[in-house]
Design an enzyme around this catalytic site. Structure first.
Site, PDB file in Angstrom:
ATOM      1  N   GLY A  13     -50.757   3.109 -40.003  1.00 50.55           N
ATOM      2  CA  GLY A  13     -49.810   3.026 -38.888  1.00 50.55           C
ATOM      3  C   GLY A  13     -48.476   2.589 -39.453  1.00 50.55           C
ATOM      4  N   HIS A  14     -47.520   3.513 -39.514  1.00 49.95           N
ATOM      5  CA  HIS A  14     -46.224   3.214 -40.111  1.00 49.95           C
ATOM      6  C   HIS A  14     -45.163   3.266 -39.019  1.00 49.95           C
ATOM      7  CE1 HIS A  14     -47.870   4.742 -44.259  1.00 49.95           C
ATOM      8  NE2 HIS A  14     -48.553   3.718 -43.764  1.00 49.95           N
ATOM      9  N   GLN A  58     -52.153   2.108 -46.478  1.00 48.59           N
ATOM     10  CA  GLN A  58     -52.928   0.892 -46.772  1.00 48.59           C
ATOM     11  C   GLN A  58     -52.206   0.071 -47.852  1.00 48.59           C
ATOM     12  OE1 GLN A  58     -55.026   4.074 -46.560  1.00 48.59           O
ATOM     13  NE2 GLN A  58     -54.707   3.491 -44.468  1.00 48.59           N
ATOM     14  N   LYS A  71     -44.006  -0.205 -45.420  1.00 49.36           N
ATOM     15  CA  LYS A  71     -43.835   1.004 -46.236  1.00 49.36           C
ATOM     16  C   LYS A  71     -43.047   2.077 -45.475  1.00 49.36           C
ATOM     17  CE  LYS A  71     -48.364   1.217 -46.538  1.00 49.36           C
ATOM     18  NZ  LYS A  71     -48.770  -0.090 -46.003  1.00 49.36           N
ATOM     19  N   ASP A  75     -49.557  -2.767 -44.144  1.00 47.49           N
ATOM     20  CA  ASP A  75     -48.543  -3.154 -43.163  1.00 47.49           C
ATOM     21  C   ASP A  75     -47.379  -3.930 -43.763  1.00 47.49           C
ATOM     22  OD1 ASP A  75     -50.200  -2.002 -41.190  1.00 47.49           O
ATOM     23  OD2 ASP A  75     -51.331  -3.879 -41.009  1.00 47.49           O
TER      24      ASP A  75
HETATM   25  P1  GDP Z   1     -46.538  -0.114 -42.966  1.00 52.35           P
HETATM   26  O1  GDP Z   1     -47.919   0.190 -42.494  1.00 52.35           O
HETATM   27  O2  GDP Z   1     -46.519  -0.679 -44.350  1.00 52.35           O
HETATM   28  O3  GDP Z   1     -45.576   1.023 -42.791  1.00 52.35           O
HETATM   29  O4  GDP Z   1     -46.016  -1.297 -42.032  1.00 52.35           O
HETATM   30  P2  GDP Z   1     -46.130  -1.348 -40.425  1.00 52.35           P
HETATM   31  O5  GDP Z   1     -45.136  -0.400 -39.876  1.00 52.35           O
HETATM   32  O6  GDP Z   1     -47.535  -1.248 -39.996  1.00 52.35           O
HETATM   33  O7  GDP Z   1     -45.728  -2.869 -40.161  1.00 52.35           O
HETATM   34  C1  GDP Z   1     -44.485  -3.378 -40.507  1.00 52.35           C
HETATM   35  C2  GDP Z   1     -43.763  -3.830 -39.205  1.00 52.35           C
HETATM   36  O8  GDP Z   1     -42.682  -4.667 -39.547  1.00 52.35           O
HETATM   37  C3  GDP Z   1     -43.186  -2.684 -38.408  1.00 52.35           C
HETATM   38  O9  GDP Z   1     -43.266  -3.002 -37.046  1.00 52.35           O
HETATM   39  C4  GDP Z   1     -41.722  -2.645 -38.843  1.00 52.35           C
HETATM   40  O10 GDP Z   1     -40.861  -2.142 -37.844  1.00 52.35           O
HETATM   41  C5  GDP Z   1     -41.455  -4.106 -39.095  1.00 52.35           C
HETATM   42  N1  GDP Z   1     -40.494  -4.406 -40.171  1.00 52.35           N
HETATM   43  C6  GDP Z   1     -40.321  -3.754 -41.346  1.00 52.35           C
HETATM   44  N2  GDP Z   1     -39.424  -4.413 -42.118  1.00 52.35           N
HETATM   45  C7  GDP Z   1     -39.036  -5.496 -41.407  1.00 52.35           C
HETATM   46  C8  GDP Z   1     -38.164  -6.602 -41.687  1.00 52.35           C
HETATM   47  O11 GDP Z   1     -37.558  -6.709 -42.745  1.00 52.35           O
HETATM   48  N3  GDP Z   1     -38.042  -7.564 -40.708  1.00 52.35           N
HETATM   49  C9  GDP Z   1     -38.702  -7.489 -39.522  1.00 52.35           C
HETATM   50  N4  GDP Z   1     -38.525  -8.463 -38.650  1.00 52.35           N
HETATM   51  N5  GDP Z   1     -39.531  -6.464 -39.235  1.00 52.35           N
HETATM   52  C10 GDP Z   1     -39.716  -5.493 -40.171  1.00 52.35           C
HETATM   53  P1  IMO Z   2     -51.110   0.940 -43.269  1.00 58.41           P
HETATM   54  O1  IMO Z   2     -50.856   2.255 -43.987  1.00 58.41           O
HETATM   55  C1  IMO Z   2     -53.712  -2.499 -42.636  1.00 58.41           C
HETATM   56  C2  IMO Z   2     -58.039  -1.847 -43.015  1.00 58.41           C
HETATM   57  C3  IMO Z   2     -58.860  -1.989 -41.774  1.00 58.41           C
HETATM   58  C4  IMO Z   2     -60.169  -2.509 -42.365  1.00 58.41           C
HETATM   59  C5  IMO Z   2     -60.256  -1.758 -43.686  1.00 58.41           C
HETATM   60  C6  IMO Z   2     -61.172  -0.542 -43.653  1.00 58.41           C
HETATM   61  O2  IMO Z   2     -50.556   0.904 -41.902  1.00 58.41           O
HETATM   62  O3  IMO Z   2     -50.712  -0.192 -44.138  1.00 58.41           O
HETATM   63  P2  IMO Z   2     -60.883   1.890 -42.617  1.00 58.41           P
HETATM   64  O4  IMO Z   2     -60.711   2.339 -41.211  1.00 58.41           O
HETATM   65  O5  IMO Z   2     -59.780   2.309 -43.532  1.00 58.41           O
HETATM   66  O6  IMO Z   2     -62.236   2.233 -43.187  1.00 58.41           O
HETATM   67  O7  IMO Z   2     -60.867   0.269 -42.532  1.00 58.41           O
HETATM   68  O8  IMO Z   2     -58.929  -1.355 -44.010  1.00 58.41           O
HETATM   69  N1  IMO Z   2     -56.910  -0.891 -42.921  1.00 58.41           N
HETATM   70  C7  IMO Z   2     -55.614  -1.252 -42.823  1.00 58.41           C
HETATM   71  N2  IMO Z   2     -55.049  -2.475 -42.710  1.00 58.41           N
HETATM   72  N3  IMO Z   2     -52.925  -1.398 -42.691  1.00 58.41           N
HETATM   73  C8  IMO Z   2     -53.464  -0.175 -42.850  1.00 58.41           C
HETATM   74  O9  IMO Z   2     -52.721   0.931 -43.063  1.00 58.41           O
HETATM   75  C9  IMO Z   2     -54.884  -0.056 -42.875  1.00 58.41           C
HETATM   76  N4  IMO Z   2     -55.740   0.988 -42.972  1.00 58.41           N
HETATM   77  C10 IMO Z   2     -56.975   0.462 -43.021  1.00 58.41           C
HETATM   78  O10 IMO Z   2     -58.299  -2.876 -40.861  1.00 58.41           O
HETATM   79  O11 IMO Z   2     -60.032  -3.878 -42.659  1.00 58.41           O
HETATM   80 MG    MG Z   3     -49.194  -0.250 -40.914  1.00 59.26          MG
END
Ligand code: GDP
Ligand code: IMO
Ligand code: MG
Length: 447
Positions: free
Chosen positions: A49-50, A238, A25, A22
């Site tokens: 979850g992106h 991840q 990416k 998270d």
């Molecule tokens: P990923 O799994 O690495 O793609 O990250 P996620 O999408 O799960 O979580 C990142 C969250 O932060 C998302 O809701 C993005 O919209 C948000 N986000 C990304 N970059 C920034 C930033 O620079 N500032 C803020 N406030 N939010 C951001």
């Molecule tokens: P993105 O791509 C954050 C975590 C789960 C759990 C562990 C194992 O959005 O960064 P699993 O279901 O993969 O066997 O769970 O990994 N986990 C993540 N945490 N971001 C993710 O993906 C994750 N995908 C799995 O919460 O701790």
């Molecule tokens: Mg994510």
């Protein structure tokens, strides 16, 4: 014929999460797609979850992607799912349908490897039943999507893979055997209900029809794309500290999440990975169980951890759990930098720290009476780490949406420079908001 001279024509960039996922990416992959023609997923599954935020005001659209690569949002970009991804066919088809309903053209631009192991109903049942059986302190906190059991079947050489879908008799035979095995475990060991063969078989045969036009030899597709001079982005899911080998085992996911997996999970040669961009939050988060040395309280009003949680909207995209929050951990980043071979860092969510008077940076730990400056391997040692902090001044100014380095407050610049020095990797990009344009470029990965 394979001609290795193609390696000089195109540039390929690998985008990796350097923490526990998270890191942002998806936003950065989407932002980088104006310099690429293809985006490739190479590990994980729909546990990812992106979130992508595109456009301003009323025209703003938010996309939450699990399996479909983040290139899909920009028109004309080809998307690929490599063999390293575990595929829930029903989920993928649902995600495609939702994106197409939103006006995006997906099917004609998405290619899926025939070698992906399939996530089937028994994998989900085993994942959920196993987590339920674990005591509270031993729960991994998986996403419950069947990821771990599917990778287990892959390594055990009993997985059904995408190409099996197109040979109904063979599929039926293999499925029968594998379901029998898992139903035995489910009913006799995990105290759960058996899954139904017919239901899974019928669903899979339906999925086969819908998937068929998208199935391809991804290694050959990517090789040909590079040969045409097309730049590719490899989108990690991840994060490094969730890597099955290098992370906080057993509190990890079941795939390799590091840059080297971009090669193994697609069949692209390692010499074709030209730049590794490490995405890191300006602080740290983790969702699920496992040790987290720089973790903060996120429930006390006014506390820095609470600000990270609330202002950063740190809620898991897939499971809607609150993400745990903590200070930036440079000792963890040093391990990430080392094992990924990071070329540059992208620091995201700097804006979330606005207004925190003093910031702590974890520079190392005390473990068994000794000082160390690198995150140890595995959960047991990490759980014993007491963080050592360096305190630096914060900034009161607003950095949300700042687009230039000079537009940042001096203390924010100093914070970023300090992170760069502690991690030993140059900061190439800074993100100051979720939207594409809310980005500062110092050195462009495709330059
Ligand atoms: P990923 O799994 O690495 O793609 O990250 P996620 O999408 O799960 O979580 C990142 C969250 O932060 C998302 O809701 C993005 O919209 C948000 N986000 C990304 N970059 C920034 C930033 O620079 N500032 C803020 N406030 N939010 C951001
Ligand atoms: P993105 O791509 C954050 C975590 C789960 C759990 C562990 C194992 O959005 O960064 P699993 O279901 O993969 O066997 O769970 O990994 N986990 C993540 N945490 N971001 C993710 O993906 C994750 N995908 C799995 O919460 O701790
Ligand atoms: Mg994510």
């Amino acid at each position: 014929m394979v001609n290795t001279a193609t390696k000089h024509i195109a540039k390929n960039v690998v985008v990796i999460g350097t923490q526990w996922g998270d890191e942002g990416k998806g936003k950065i992959v989407d932002w980088l797609t104006d310099h690429a023609q293809g985006v490739v997923r190479f590990q994980g599954g729909h546990n990812a979850g992106h979130t992508l935020v595109v456009g301003q005001g009323d025209a703003q659209r938010v996309y939450k992607l699990n399996l479909v690569p983040s290139g899909i949002v920009r028109s004309g970009i080809n998307c690929y799912i490599g063999n390293g991804v575990v595929l829930d066919a029903g989920h993928l088809l649902g995600e495609i349908a939702a994106l197409e309903k939103d006006g995006l053209e997906v099917k004609s631009r998405l290619k899926v490897s025939s070698g992906c192991p399939l996530i089937l109903s028994h994998h989900v049942a085993v994942d959920v039943a196993r987590e339920a059986k674990r005591s509270a302190d031993k729960k991994i906190g998986t996403t419950g999507k069947g990821i771990g059991p599917t990778y287990e079947d892959k390594v055990a050489r009993r997985a059904l893979r995408v190409y099996d879908l197109f040979y109904p008799e063979r599929f039926s035979e293999k499925l029968k055997e594998v379901i029998d095995y898992h139903n035995f475990v489910l009913t006799n060991y995990l105290g759960a209900k058996a899954v139904d063969f017919n239901q899974q078989y019928d669903a899979s045969m339906q999925h086969a029809i819908a998937l068929k036009p998208m199935i391809s030899d991804i290694s050959a597709e990517l090789y040909a794309a590079n040969a045409r001079g097309e730049n590719l982005l490899f989108e990690g899911a991840q994060g490094t500290l969730l890597d099955i080998d290098h992370g906080t085992y057993p509190y990890v996911t079941s795939s390799n999440c590091i840059a080297g997996q971009a090669s193994a999970g697609t069949g692209v040669g390692a010499n074709m990975l030209h730049y590794v961009l490490g995405i890191t939050k300006a602080y740290t988060t983790r969702v699920g169980g496992g040790p987290f040395p720089s973790e903060l309280d996120i429930d006390t009003e006014g506390a820095p951890g609470t600000q990270m949680s609330v202002k950063g909207q740190e809620i898991g995209t897939v499971t809607k759990r609150k993400r745990r929050c903590g200070w930036f951990d440079a000792a963890a980043l040093r391990r990430s930098a080392m094992i990924n071979g990071l070329t540059g860092l992208c620091i995201t969510k700097l804006d979330v720290l606005d207004g925190i008077k003093e910031l702590n940076i974890c520079t190392g730990y005390e473990l068994d009476g000794k000082k160390i400056d690198l995150l140890p391997i595995g959960a047991d040692d990490v759980a014993g780490c007491k963080p050592i902090y360096e305190t630096v001044p914060g900034w009161s100014e607003n950095t949300f949406g700042v687009k230039t380095w000079d537009g940042l407050p001096k203390n924010a610049q100093n914070y970023l420079k300090r992170l760069e020095a502690l991690c030993g990797v140059p900061v190439a990009i800074v993100s100051t908001g979720p939207e594409r344009d809310e980005t500062i470029v110092i050195e462009h990965p495709f330059a």
